[in-house]
Design a protein around this motif. Structure first.
Motif, PDB file in Angstrom:
ATOM      1  N   PHE A 264      11.875  95.912 122.506  1.00  0.00           N
ATOM      2  CA  PHE A 264      13.313  95.956 122.754  1.00  0.00           C
ATOM      3  C   PHE A 264      14.024  96.626 121.582  1.00  0.00           C
ATOM      4  O   PHE A 264      13.578  96.522 120.435  1.00  0.00           O
ATOM      5  CB  PHE A 264      13.889  94.539 122.905  1.00  0.00           C
ATOM      6  N   PHE A 265      15.131  97.282 121.861  1.00  0.00           N
ATOM      7  CA  PHE A 265      16.091  97.673 120.830  1.00  0.00           C
ATOM      8  C   PHE A 265      17.142  96.568 120.756  1.00  0.00           C
ATOM      9  O   PHE A 265      17.872  96.332 121.730  1.00  0.00           O
ATOM     10  CB  PHE A 265      16.795  98.990 121.191  1.00  0.00           C
ATOM     11  N   ASP A 266      17.189  95.866 119.631  1.00  0.00           N
ATOM     12  CA  ASP A 266      18.292  94.927 119.454  1.00  0.00           C
ATOM     13  C   ASP A 266      19.478  95.704 118.884  1.00  0.00           C
ATOM     14  O   ASP A 266      19.400  96.914 118.654  1.00  0.00           O
ATOM     15  CB  ASP A 266      17.887  93.738 118.573  1.00  0.00           C
ATOM     16  N   LEU A 316      20.257  93.570 124.868  1.00  0.00           N
ATOM     17  CA  LEU A 316      19.022  94.180 124.387  1.00  0.00           C
ATOM     18  C   LEU A 316      18.719  95.383 125.265  1.00  0.00           C
ATOM     19  O   LEU A 316      19.071  95.401 126.448  1.00  0.00           O
ATOM     20  CB  LEU A 316      17.856  93.198 124.466  1.00  0.00           C
ATOM     21  N   VAL A 317      18.059  96.381 124.691  1.00  0.00           N
ATOM     22  CA  VAL A 317      17.631  97.541 125.466  1.00  0.00           C
ATOM     23  C   VAL A 317      16.108  97.515 125.537  1.00  0.00           C
ATOM     24  O   VAL A 317      15.429  97.699 124.514  1.00  0.00           O
ATOM     25  CB  VAL A 317      18.122  98.858 124.827  1.00  0.00           C
ATOM     26  N   VAL A 319      12.315  98.825 126.804  1.00  0.00           N
ATOM     27  CA  VAL A 319      11.741 100.164 126.892  1.00  0.00           C
ATOM     28  C   VAL A 319      11.955 100.740 128.290  1.00  0.00           C
ATOM     29  O   VAL A 319      12.209 101.950 128.452  1.00  0.00           O
ATOM     30  CB  VAL A 319      10.240 100.135 126.516  1.00  0.00           C
ATOM     31  N   ALA A 320      11.912  99.877 129.312  1.00  0.00           N
ATOM     32  CA  ALA A 320      12.135 100.341 130.690  1.00  0.00           C
ATOM     33  C   ALA A 320      13.567 100.830 130.870  1.00  0.00           C
ATOM     34  O   ALA A 320      13.806 101.879 131.491  1.00  0.00           O
ATOM     35  CB  ALA A 320      11.823  99.219 131.674  1.00  0.00           C
ATOM     36  N   GLU A 321      14.533 100.089 130.322  1.00  0.00           N
ATOM     37  CA  GLU A 321      15.937 100.495 130.418  1.00  0.00           C
ATOM     38  C   GLU A 321      16.177 101.806 129.674  1.00  0.00           C
ATOM     39  O   GLU A 321      16.917 102.680 130.140  1.00  0.00           O
ATOM     40  CB  GLU A 321      16.839  99.394 129.845  1.00  0.00           C
ATOM     41  N   PHE A 322      15.537 101.929 128.518  1.00  0.00           N
ATOM     42  CA  PHE A 322      15.703 103.139 127.708  1.00  0.00           C
ATOM     43  C   PHE A 322      15.153 104.359 128.441  1.00  0.00           C
ATOM     44  O   PHE A 322      15.820 105.407 128.511  1.00  0.00           O
ATOM     45  CB  PHE A 322      15.006 102.954 126.364  1.00  0.00           C
ATOM     46  N   LEU A 323      13.962 104.245 128.981  1.00  0.00           N
ATOM     47  CA  LEU A 323      13.343 105.376 129.674  1.00  0.00           C
ATOM     48  C   LEU A 323      14.125 105.738 130.937  1.00  0.00           C
ATOM     49  O   LEU A 323      14.272 106.920 131.273  1.00  0.00           O
ATOM     50  CB  LEU A 323      11.893 105.045 130.030  1.00  0.00           C
TER      51      LEU A 323
END
Length: 437
Positions: A264-266, A316-317, A319-323
């Motif tokens: 996750f990106f916090d 939180l972001v 990896v699925a949301e980011f991609l």
């Protein structure tokens, strides 16, 4: 300053909205051999958890720390989604936590209850004095992060309350930061105008010209890429990571900047991605650049990206949301980011007038309190002088008494000596009288 505390809270992972902070530690499946080879320097460089700024921050973190130690609870947390956590489903798993850990949680709750009682008493003592009778049980109702009706043990309801309170309190934090920043900007403008009032017309003209010059100088900067856009991320990829922008790969980029490797990106990790863009506008060595404004800009960028990418609103972001975001049209955004100086005024003249009135009222209240304190000081000084005078009079009286005592002792001795001499003379006279025939 409040802004400093705000910075700390913004940098908290906030996955902690509802115990998601637990996930921010190393994954359960971490390679132990790799972990053991971690250098001392890497440990020192690892980002440290920031305080949430909540008044129950320590209690919150200690509860999480103990819950993480239970394998069953940790596994349930790993598989739970944010909605389940917010709805209190995870709290029910507390019944299955090991008894030793439950005992520790009981102790934590009792300590927190005692802390809150002390806070209440200290606050009321300041207002009403030491003689105030405190109904702690009634006043504890204002604290929603634990169940006050059961002060002895930590139950599922306590965990549910803690999750919901942290979620609610942290969700309001960004709004408070914006309000705080607006007050900061209004104070700057108020002080500038007050300074102009005491200047001559010529001085005022020069100061206004210099003010406009500083504003133009600050606004003269390179284009700021849209936060979260392909251009912005490629710039980080090239300048920070030293890689060829033509080889940009979103998945690799995510792994490189997911500092704790939790998937996750916090908010802390996300805000770090905007540093290169912010450096185009702000430099701490430049007089025209306000670093407090830079942090507000960073917050605006993070909120913008979160609004576009964080689809489940868990702050939180993944990896699925980011991609998924890199496949949207917005990712190709070429238009530059509108910075603070390009925005309309952060406040209206009416808001500034209201703020200045508030400052005037506060200043008046402080003056009244200062005068009251001065009055009390003078009264205390007067009483002290009266006490000193009484002390002086008492000392004089004691000295006079001692003097009189000292004078009376020789008189008594003389009287005794005179009486003794008379008696001797009389006896001698009697001894010389001839006997009567």
């Amino acid at each position: 300053m409040e802004m400093v505390r705000g910075k700390a809270l913004a940098h908290c992972a906030l996955l902690l909205l509802s115990l998601w902070l637990c996930i921010n530690s190393l994954p359960i499946s971490v390679d132990q051999s790799k972990e053991n080879t971690t250098s001392k320097q890497e440990e020192l460089d690892a980002p440290q958890s920031s305080s949430t700024g909540l008044h129950y921050d320590r209690y919150l973190r200690e509860v999480i720390e103990y819950l993480e130690k239970d394998p069953h609870f940790r596994e349930k947390l790993k598989n739970a989604n944010m909605d389940d956590i917010k709805q209190g489903k995870l709290a029910k798993e507390l019944d299955f936590v090991h008894n030793n850990l439950r005992t520790k949680l009981d102790e934590l709750k009792r300590e927190e209850m005692n802390r809150l009682r002390m806070l209440i008493k200290a606050k009321l003592d300041l207002v009403a004095g030491d003689g105030w009778k405190v109904d702690h049980q009634a006043l504890l109702k204002q604290f929603e992060h634990l169940n006050q009706d059961n002060p002895h043990s930590f139950e599922p309801d306590d965990l549910d309350r803690l999750i919901k309170s942290a979620t609610k309190d942290l969700e309001h934090f960004d709004m408070e930061r914006h309000d705080e920043f607006k007050r900061y900007e209004m104070m700057k403008e108020h002080e500038r105008r007050e300074k102009l009032k005491v200047m001559t017309e010529e001085e005022r003209k020069k100061d206004e010209e210099r003010y406009e010059e500083m504003r133009k100088k600050h606004a003269d900067h390179a284009k700021v890429n849209h936060p979260g856009s392909e251009d912005q991320l490629k710039e980080v990829w090239q300048e920070s990571d030293g890689l060829d922008p033509n080889d940009f790969d979103p998945k690799t980029f995510f792994k490189m900047h997911d500092n704790n490797g939790d998937g996750f990106f916090d908010e802390n990790e996300l805000e770090a991605l905007f540093t290169k863009e912010l450096e185009k506008v702000y430099n701490s060595k430049n007089e025209e650049d306000d670093m407090v404004e830079m942090e507000e800009e960073r917050l605006r960028m993070r909120e913008h990206v979160m609004a576009e990418v964080d689809t489940n609103n868990d702050r939180l972001v993944s990896v699925a949301e980011f991609l998924a975001a890199t496949k949207k049209q917005e990712f190709q955004q070429k238009e530059g980011w509108e910075t603070l100086e390009q925005q309309n005024s952060l406040f209206t003249e009416e808001e500034l007038a209201a703020y200045e009135q508030q400052l005037a009222n506060e200043g008046k209240m402080i003056l009244e309190q200062a005068l009251e304190l001065q009055k009390q000081r003078e009264e205390l000084q007067k009483k002290q002088e009266e006490l000193n005078a009484q002390k002086h009079d008492l000392q004089q009286a004691m000295d006079e008494l001692e003097r009189r005592k000292g004078q009376s002792k020789p008189d008594i001795k003389d009287s005794v000596a005179t009486g003794a001499g008379s008696e001797t003379a009389l006896n001698g006279h009697q001894s010389q009288t001839p006997p009567v025939l």
